[in-house]
Design an enzyme around this catalytic site. Structure first.
Site, PDB file in Angstrom:
ATOM      1  N   LYS A  35       5.269   5.719  11.008  1.00  0.00           N
ATOM      2  CA  LYS A  35       4.372   6.659  11.633  1.00  0.00           C
ATOM      3  C   LYS A  35       2.947   6.456  11.122  1.00  0.00           C
ATOM      4  CE  LYS A  35       8.000  10.074  11.018  1.00  0.00           C
ATOM      5  NZ  LYS A  35       8.372  11.265  10.228  1.00  0.00           N
ATOM      6  N   GLY A  36       2.825   5.735   9.998  1.00  0.00           N
ATOM      7  CA  GLY A  36       1.557   5.684   9.286  1.00  0.00           C
ATOM      8  C   GLY A  36       0.374   5.154  10.082  1.00  0.00           C
ATOM      9  N   GLU A  70      -1.035  -1.992  11.746  1.00  0.00           N
ATOM     10  CA  GLU A  70      -0.339  -1.444  10.584  1.00  0.00           C
ATOM     11  C   GLU A  70      -1.319  -0.627   9.731  1.00  0.00           C
ATOM     12  OE1 GLU A  70       1.979  -0.236   9.202  1.00  0.00           O
ATOM     13  OE2 GLU A  70       3.285  -1.692   8.209  1.00  0.00           O
ATOM     14  N   ASP A  71      -0.806   0.392   9.076  1.00  0.00           N
ATOM     15  CA  ASP A  71      -1.675   1.216   8.236  1.00  0.00           C
ATOM     16  C   ASP A  71      -2.080   0.487   6.964  1.00  0.00           C
ATOM     17  OD1 ASP A  71       0.892   1.298   7.163  1.00  0.00           O
ATOM     18  OD2 ASP A  71       0.998   3.479   7.023  1.00  0.00           O
ATOM     19  N   ASP A  98       1.143  -3.801   1.703  1.00  0.00           N
ATOM     20  CA  ASP A  98       1.372  -3.678   0.266  1.00  0.00           C
ATOM     21  C   ASP A  98       2.045  -4.967  -0.209  1.00  0.00           C
ATOM     22  OD1 ASP A  98       1.797  -2.794  -2.288  1.00  0.00           O
ATOM     23  OD2 ASP A  98       3.185  -1.199  -1.764  1.00  0.00           O
ATOM     24  N   LYS A 106      -3.809  -3.980   0.233  1.00  0.00           N
ATOM     25  CA  LYS A 106      -3.883  -3.760  -1.213  1.00  0.00           C
ATOM     26  C   LYS A 106      -4.166  -5.056  -1.951  1.00  0.00           C
ATOM     27  CE  LYS A 106      -1.118   0.360  -1.925  1.00  0.00           C
ATOM     28  NZ  LYS A 106       0.110   0.932  -2.490  1.00  0.00           N
ATOM     29  N   PHE A 164      -1.607   4.156  -5.111  1.00  0.00           N
ATOM     30  CA  PHE A 164      -0.905   4.808  -4.010  1.00  0.00           C
ATOM     31  C   PHE A 164      -1.864   5.754  -3.293  1.00  0.00           C
ATOM     32  CE2 PHE A 164       1.927   7.547  -1.680  1.00  0.00           C
ATOM     33  CZ  PHE A 164       2.790   6.610  -1.136  1.00  0.00           C
ATOM     34  N   VAL A 165      -2.075   5.484  -1.998  1.00  0.00           N
ATOM     35  CA  VAL A 165      -3.073   6.246  -1.241  1.00  0.00           C
ATOM     36  C   VAL A 165      -2.430   7.036  -0.101  1.00  0.00           C
ATOM     37  CG1 VAL A 165      -4.987   4.688  -1.789  1.00  0.00           C
ATOM     38  CG2 VAL A 165      -3.582   4.240   0.236  1.00  0.00           C
ATOM     39  N   ASP A 175       1.223   8.729   4.299  1.00  0.00           N
ATOM     40  CA  ASP A 175       1.876   9.908   3.727  1.00  0.00           C
ATOM     41  C   ASP A 175       2.410   9.671   2.318  1.00  0.00           C
ATOM     42  OD1 ASP A 175       4.071   8.131   4.498  1.00  0.00           O
ATOM     43  OD2 ASP A 175       5.375   9.835   4.049  1.00  0.00           O
ATOM     44  N   ARG A 179      -0.714  13.227   5.875  1.00  0.00           N
ATOM     45  CA  ARG A 179      -1.106  12.345   6.984  1.00  0.00           C
ATOM     46  C   ARG A 179      -2.349  12.857   7.701  1.00  0.00           C
ATOM     47  NH1 ARG A 179       3.115   8.664   7.855  1.00  0.00           N
ATOM     48  NH2 ARG A 179       5.241   9.464   7.647  1.00  0.00           N
TER      49      ARG A 179
END
Ligand code: IMP
Ligand code: MG
Length: 196
Positions: free
Chosen positions: A52-53, A108-109, A112, A140, A161-162, A168, A174
């Site tokens: 969902k990001g 994509e959000d 990583d 990242k 971690f953001v 989320d 979100r």
């Protein structure tokens, strides 16, 4: 109409610092939209959002691209819950339509380890799109487990971690309008639900 005491929610209390504010997000998304519009010069395009990001980013990006567009979505999850990748990637929702012969961009959000994208690219490339590229809002700055070619990058960020702007922690944050670093005290000593 009955009036009740408003519940206060102060997500700022959970944020260590703002990494990218709303204005920088808006400006960079506009630049990416311009770049994509130029690169595809009049062709039509399918944007595939990774649920969902990436939803917030995708709807903003789509409005900055001046080309005929289709939108579709996949859901994949690599986090078994928490803030470290589990290593295994599962496709939980597939595309609605065929992408054969089409120009496709996966939106994509955040990239990583690269595992989620590597798996998605493998699956979608097998469906014979005319072209397949990746647009990641955040990448990242860390050694990646999988080498993925992210053609369009919004921001390179430190390995923290953001949350916010779609991202989320345990399904929350979100709806923040900025990208912020979550305070580690929020996710240590708890077992959250999986995020995507
Ligand atoms: P990867 O497979 O390790 O590249 O992880 C990618 C997915 O993990 C992203 O699509 C996000 O859903 C999630 N993720 C990775 N890092 C973060 C973060 O800092 N905050 C929130 N979600 C993250
Ligand atoms: Mg994601």
């Amino acid at each position: 109409m009955p009036v009740s005491v408003p519940t206060t929610w102060n997500p700022q209390d959970d944020i260590e610092c703002v990494l990218v504010d709303a204005e920088r997000l808006r400006n960079r998304v506009r630049e990416l939209g311009d770049e994509i519009t130029r690169d595809y010069g009049g062709r039509s395009l399918v944007l595939i959002g990774v649920l969902k990001g990436a939803v917030t980013f995708l709807v903003d990006l789509a409005r900055e691209i001046r080309l005929p567009l289709e939108l579709d979505f996949v859901a994949a999850s690599s986090y078994a819950g928490g803030t470290e990748t589990s290593g295994a990637v599962r496709i939980r929702k597939d595309l609605d339509d065929s992408i054969e012969g089409k120009d496709v961009i996966i939106v994509e959000d955040i990239v990583d380890t690269g595992l989620t994208l590597q798996r998605l690219i493998g699956t979608l490339a097998g469906r014979k799109p005319a072209s397949l590229r990746v647009c990641g809002l955040l990448v990242k700055d860390r050694p990646r487990t999988e080498q993925v070619d992210v053609k369009y990058v919004g921001f390179e960020i430190p390995d923290r971690f953001v949350v916010g702007y779609g991202l989320d922690y345990a399904e929350r944050y979100r709806n923040l309008e900025f990208i912020g670093v979550l305070r580690p005290s929020i996710y240590t000593n708890s077992a959250p639900a999986a995020g995507t």
